[in-house]
Scaffold this motif. Sequence first.
Motif, PDB file in Angstrom:
ATOM      1  N   GLY A 270     103.915  55.853  -5.525  1.00 56.48           N
ATOM      2  CA  GLY A 270     102.738  55.476  -4.741  1.00 56.48           C
ATOM      3  C   GLY A 270     102.950  55.650  -3.257  1.00 56.48           C
ATOM      4  N   GLY A 271     104.193  55.906  -2.848  1.00 56.10           N
ATOM      5  CA  GLY A 271     104.457  56.125  -1.426  1.00 56.10           C
ATOM      6  C   GLY A 271     104.067  57.511  -0.983  1.00 56.10           C
ATOM      7  N   THR A 272     103.980  58.440  -1.931  1.00 56.47           N
ATOM      8  CA  THR A 272     103.696  59.875  -1.732  1.00 56.47           C
ATOM      9  C   THR A 272     104.570  60.482  -0.639  1.00 56.47           C
ATOM     10  N   ALA A 273     104.006  61.061   0.418  1.00 60.19           N
ATOM     11  CA  ALA A 273     104.791  61.923   1.304  1.00 60.19           C
ATOM     12  C   ALA A 273     105.767  61.174   2.207  1.00 60.19           C
ATOM     13  N   VAL A 274     105.286  60.139   2.898  1.00 57.99           N
ATOM     14  CA  VAL A 274     106.163  59.446   3.858  1.00 57.99           C
ATOM     15  C   VAL A 274     106.192  57.942   3.663  1.00 57.99           C
ATOM     16  N   GLY A 275     105.579  57.451   2.594  1.00 61.94           N
ATOM     17  CA  GLY A 275     105.581  56.018   2.314  1.00 61.94           C
ATOM     18  C   GLY A 275     104.236  55.350   2.504  1.00 61.94           C
ATOM     19  N   THR A 276     103.290  56.056   3.131  1.00 59.22           N
ATOM     20  CA  THR A 276     101.975  55.450   3.402  1.00 59.22           C
ATOM     21  C   THR A 276     101.062  55.446   2.186  1.00 59.22           C
ATOM     22  N   GLY A 277     101.347  56.308   1.217  1.00 61.57           N
ATOM     23  CA  GLY A 277     100.521  56.371   0.017  1.00 61.57           C
ATOM     24  C   GLY A 277      99.302  57.259   0.151  1.00 61.57           C
ATOM     25  N   ILE A 278      99.328  58.216   1.081  1.00 57.49           N
ATOM     26  CA  ILE A 278      98.195  59.126   1.238  1.00 57.49           C
ATOM     27  C   ILE A 278      97.926  59.884  -0.067  1.00 57.49           C
ATOM     28  N   ASN A 279      96.670  60.030  -0.428  1.00 59.64           N
ATOM     29  CA  ASN A 279      96.212  60.701  -1.651  1.00 59.64           C
ATOM     30  C   ASN A 279      96.589  59.961  -2.937  1.00 59.64           C
ATOM     31  N   CYS A 280      96.951  58.696  -2.793  1.00 61.76           N
ATOM     32  CA  CYS A 280      97.294  57.900  -3.984  1.00 61.76           C
ATOM     33  C   CYS A 280      96.332  56.719  -4.074  1.00 61.76           C
ATOM     34  N   PRO A 281      95.612  56.578  -5.182  1.00 62.07           N
ATOM     35  CA  PRO A 281      94.623  55.506  -5.292  1.00 62.07           C
ATOM     36  C   PRO A 281      95.266  54.135  -5.497  1.00 62.07           C
ATOM     37  N   LYS A 282      94.555  53.120  -5.135  1.00 61.00           N
ATOM     38  CA  LYS A 282      95.010  51.748  -5.332  1.00 61.00           C
ATOM     39  C   LYS A 282      95.196  51.488  -6.829  1.00 61.00           C
ATOM     40  N   GLY A 283      96.306  50.874  -7.175  1.00 60.41           N
ATOM     41  CA  GLY A 283      96.594  50.535  -8.573  1.00 60.41           C
ATOM     42  C   GLY A 283      97.421  51.571  -9.295  1.00 60.41           C
ATOM     43  N   PHE A 284      97.583  52.773  -8.707  1.00 57.59           N
ATOM     44  CA  PHE A 284      98.345  53.826  -9.381  1.00 57.59           C
ATOM     45  C   PHE A 284      99.792  53.416  -9.621  1.00 57.59           C
ATOM     46  N   CYS A 285     100.401  52.864  -8.597  1.00 53.74           N
ATOM     47  CA  CYS A 285     101.825  52.493  -8.708  1.00 53.74           C
ATOM     48  C   CYS A 285     102.042  51.505  -9.847  1.00 53.74           C
ATOM     49  N   GLU A 286     101.243  50.444  -9.855  1.00 50.05           N
ATOM     50  CA  GLU A 286     101.402  49.411 -10.886  1.00 50.05           C
ATOM     51  C   GLU A 286     101.168  49.967 -12.290  1.00 50.05           C
ATOM     52  N   GLU A 287     100.134  50.805 -12.418  1.00 48.16           N
ATOM     53  CA  GLU A 287      99.800  51.377 -13.729  1.00 48.16           C
ATOM     54  C   GLU A 287     100.925  52.286 -14.237  1.00 48.16           C
ATOM     55  N   SER A 288     101.440  53.138 -13.354  1.00 45.49           N
ATOM     56  CA  SER A 288     102.460  54.091 -13.782  1.00 45.49           C
ATOM     57  C   SER A 288     103.785  53.381 -14.071  1.00 45.49           C
ATOM     58  N   ILE A 289     104.141  52.393 -13.263  1.00 44.22           N
ATOM     59  CA  ILE A 289     105.406  51.681 -13.480  1.00 44.22           C
ATOM     60  C   ILE A 289     105.352  50.885 -14.784  1.00 44.22           C
ATOM     61  N   LYS A 290     104.196  50.373 -15.131  1.00 45.26           N
ATOM     62  CA  LYS A 290     104.059  49.667 -16.412  1.00 45.26           C
ATOM     63  C   LYS A 290     104.375  50.608 -17.575  1.00 45.26           C
ATOM     64  N   SER A 291     103.867  51.841 -17.516  1.00 44.19           N
ATOM     65  CA  SER A 291     104.138  52.812 -18.582  1.00 44.19           C
ATOM     66  C   SER A 291     105.621  53.174 -18.631  1.00 44.19           C
ATOM     67  N   ILE A 292     106.238  53.340 -17.465  1.00 42.21           N
ATOM     68  CA  ILE A 292     107.667  53.675 -17.420  1.00 42.21           C
ATOM     69  C   ILE A 292     108.495  52.543 -18.021  1.00 42.21           C
ATOM     70  N   SER A 293     108.152  51.315 -17.702  1.00 44.20           N
ATOM     71  CA  SER A 293     108.869  50.162 -18.260  1.00 44.20           C
ATOM     72  C   SER A 293     108.727  50.117 -19.773  1.00 44.20           C
ATOM     73  N   ASP A 294     107.535  50.398 -20.261  1.00 43.84           N
ATOM     74  CA  ASP A 294     107.313  50.402 -21.712  1.00 43.84           C
ATOM     75  C   ASP A 294     108.137  51.491 -22.400  1.00 43.84           C
ATOM     76  N   ASP A 295     108.197  52.670 -21.788  1.00 41.43           N
ATOM     77  CA  ASP A 295     108.906  53.797 -22.405  1.00 41.43           C
ATOM     78  C   ASP A 295     110.425  53.617 -22.385  1.00 41.43           C
TER      79      ASP A 295
END
Length: 461
Positions: A229-254
């Motif tokens: 969710g940090g994308t290029a320099v940590g600001t999260g440009i081009n990354c929607p709100k909630g993406f980080c939490e959603e993706s990390i949940k899937s990684i934890s499950d896998d």
Amino acid sequence: MTKNFRIEKDSMGTIKVPIEALWGAQTQRSIINFSIGEELIPIELIYSLTLIKKAASIANFNLGLIDKRKKDLIVEACTEILDGLHDSQFPLKVWQTGSGTQTNMNVNEVISNIAALKTNSELGSHQPLHPNDDVNKSQSTNDTFPAAIQISVVNEIIKNLVPTIRELTKILDNKSEQWKDLIKIGRTHFQDAVPLTFGQEISGWSEQLKDAENAIIISLNELYFLPLGGTAVGTGINCPKGFCEESIKSISDDTNLMFYKSKNNFSIMASHDRLAQVMSQIKILAGALFKISNDIKILSSGPRSGIYELIIPQNEPGSSIMPGKVNPTQCEALSMVCTQIMGLEYAVSMANSSGTLQMNEYKPLIGFNILTSLKLLKNAIENFRTKLVYGMEPNQKKMKFNLDNSLMLITAIVPKVGYEKAAEIANLAFKESLNLKEATLKLGYLNEDEFDDAMNINSMI
């Protein structure tokens, strides 16, 4: 003549790609531009990047950024990669861009082309999945690559290295218990010292490894926080709100490991202090194993002109010229691995300190050195355990001989006669080839009963 290549296109233009390759233009450029060495990006790192792509597709779908068909195609392609069906499609060297961009794109392109095969589209057509617009959506190499290193390192340590260490300490603990009553001479400075039991000596080896294991596990705590969710320099440009939490949940499950959102993307993307800390603890483990292997080499030295208090398995002939010679080869192999890891740790330390501004440009080296160290240690420890430690036995006859002839047992009578008189007894015994009792009685410092009472081996341990 049938063409053995196809033409692919990226933002820089066209390039020839092998006709059956599932990678695309950016991967091909990296193959051409970075033909350095033989070291490939570890497959474990590829798998972790693939996990991130799978999780990202699910997050992007849940957030309404891609449709179900694209999500399903990405998940199916990632599943095939994670099953090991496409390992040969990741040919890039470690010595590439310091961000790992080409490897990130390698994964994106392979996923895109697997989807093309599944839908009867042309390889390289970027249909129905575009490597950047679909597979890489809401991501940057700068957040996915360090996250992939962290996932890989945690996974390898928890699921492979730690169980391997515990198997070794289990055997050491068993032998420590079996040999708890075997009294032998201790040694400091390579010279005779006071007695201990063989069980006590081995308990020190086991505890040293347990301490190293615990330190590694503790050092992992910060690696569970991912910069997705940090994308290029940590600001999260081009990354929607909630993406980080959603993706990390899937990684934890896998992975069946609990990962979390980074506390500060700027810190974790610009530097890799946490990975360097883990590597430093891996080096401590290597140091412990090095010490233990050296102890075993010393204790097994001989068989006739050395200490030879420990009998090790005879696995192979030790010399091409000296018949009957057997060497502590498992100790030597482990020591070489440990030495290599110490060098790899120094490189990680230098790499970590050499990043600039918003990104560390040594990511492939850091990931490669840590994962290589973990694999080397796992294999070396397993060999050391099964080929040496499991079969080693005490030489009780030599232990008793060395114990009975040690002048350092004189330490036990220091409380009765004092340090200087005890030293005088030991020196006389050495010069005139007497035993300690004979020298004590000759000097008249104790009578026989007083000497025997003080010289109780069991009380010394």
